[in-house]
Design an enzyme around this catalytic site. Sequence first.
Site, PDB file in Angstrom:
ATOM      1  N   SER A 140       0.849  -1.191   0.000  1.00  0.00           N
ATOM      2  CA  SER A 140       0.000   0.000   0.000  1.00  0.00           C
ATOM      3  C   SER A 140       0.879   1.233   0.000  1.00  0.00           C
ATOM      4  O   SER A 140       2.005   1.202   0.523  1.00  0.00           O
ATOM      5  CB  SER A 140      -0.877   0.005   1.251  1.00  0.00           C
ATOM      6  OG  SER A 140      -1.477   1.280   1.432  1.00  0.00           O
ATOM      7  N   TYR A 153      -1.088  -1.018  10.119  1.00  0.00           N
ATOM      8  CA  TYR A 153      -1.265  -1.356   8.699  1.00  0.00           C
ATOM      9  C   TYR A 153      -0.048  -0.911   7.881  1.00  0.00           C
ATOM     10  O   TYR A 153       0.477  -1.682   7.062  1.00  0.00           O
ATOM     11  CB  TYR A 153      -2.529  -0.652   8.201  1.00  0.00           C
ATOM     12  CG  TYR A 153      -2.958  -0.974   6.795  1.00  0.00           C
ATOM     13  CD1 TYR A 153      -3.550  -2.194   6.487  1.00  0.00           C
ATOM     14  CD2 TYR A 153      -2.801  -0.038   5.777  1.00  0.00           C
ATOM     15  CE1 TYR A 153      -3.976  -2.473   5.190  1.00  0.00           C
ATOM     16  CE2 TYR A 153      -3.220  -0.306   4.481  1.00  0.00           C
ATOM     17  CZ  TYR A 153      -3.808  -1.522   4.187  1.00  0.00           C
ATOM     18  OH  TYR A 153      -4.230  -1.792   2.913  1.00  0.00           O
ATOM     19  N   LYS A 157       2.534  -3.235   5.810  1.00  0.00           N
ATOM     20  CA  LYS A 157       2.706  -3.029   4.370  1.00  0.00           C
ATOM     21  C   LYS A 157       4.156  -2.689   4.023  1.00  0.00           C
ATOM     22  O   LYS A 157       4.672  -3.101   2.980  1.00  0.00           O
ATOM     23  CB  LYS A 157       1.751  -1.939   3.876  1.00  0.00           C
ATOM     24  CG  LYS A 157       0.270  -2.335   3.952  1.00  0.00           C
ATOM     25  CD  LYS A 157      -0.038  -3.580   3.119  1.00  0.00           C
ATOM     26  CE  LYS A 157      -1.526  -3.825   2.940  1.00  0.00           C
ATOM     27  NZ  LYS A 157      -1.793  -5.054   2.158  1.00  0.00           N
TER      28      LYS A 157
END
Lengths: 245, 81
Positions: A140, A153, A157
């Site tokens: 991401s 997150y 990532k």
Amino acid sequence: MAGRVALVTGGSRGIGRAIAERLAADGCRVAVNYHTRRDAADEVVAGIRSRGGEAIAVGGDVGDVEAVAAMFAAIETALGPVEILVNNAGITADDLLLRMKPEAWEAVIRTNLDSAYLCTRAAVRGMLKAKWGRVISITSVAGISGNPGQANYAAAKAGLIGLTKSVAKEVGSRGITVNAVAPGFVATDMTEALGDSVREAALPAIALGRFGTPPEIAAAVGYLASDDAAYVTGHVLVVDGGLSF
Amino acid sequence: MDRATVEAKMTDLLVDELGLDRGKITMGAKFEEDLEVDSLGVVELLMALEDTFGVSIPDEEAESITTVGQAVDVVMEKLAG
């Protein structure tokens, strides 16, 4: 890519679903992994079959060592060894760092990063024997630039990018390429959960002025999985409409 | 399976799977130093041994294997059960 066996983790919904459909359209025989949404995975498989493609649904928690081993054994029996692995499974549990509970940290690292380690390790074994393979992880833009409220997150990532580059160096001499695709904002259930105000606020930062669609991300995966991308490895392909350059 | 058979199969695997020169393979040869097999090559060889001989070589034991003869020893040990 006719006849290649592909596994898409978290393939029942969102970007994973579009990737499974794209690879099937490109001629791959696709294993669609799901964790909880069996009905959604069955629907993806039925859609692929209705268009003349070949697909199966395989359940399993990709953050679990034994579940991953069982899933790879099931795929090998049904379709053969995995030749194209797409590490797509992911969840969010957003919160500001100071409010982020250890459970939210661990769950996100486990599903987004542990899963890629486990599945890549399982897949590379067969790829080494075949002296051909493609590993593509969906990271991401948050893993490159960071994002407030997404420390867990973004860390997971970013971890995928380190995993990608290291494994690319380990197995490059054996005809296996390892790459990542980094989407920006894409219209899925995950971004739907952000709410209208957050999504409206994001738009001015995107050069193309809109969210991406799952098929636009899947197209990048289709390229990296193809023979056209044989000389591309260790790369992070950003597909974000001009959000982060 | 006797030791000579295992040694012969091992030599075949090294030639076929890793592309080594048959003439350089001795039981005392070290994989990385003498045969220029990289660390991933050793892992690939062990995977091939597992398939060929139907044995399982745990990672802890695999790490201690540095010569062709040691790999034969481990296979013999596993075949003996």
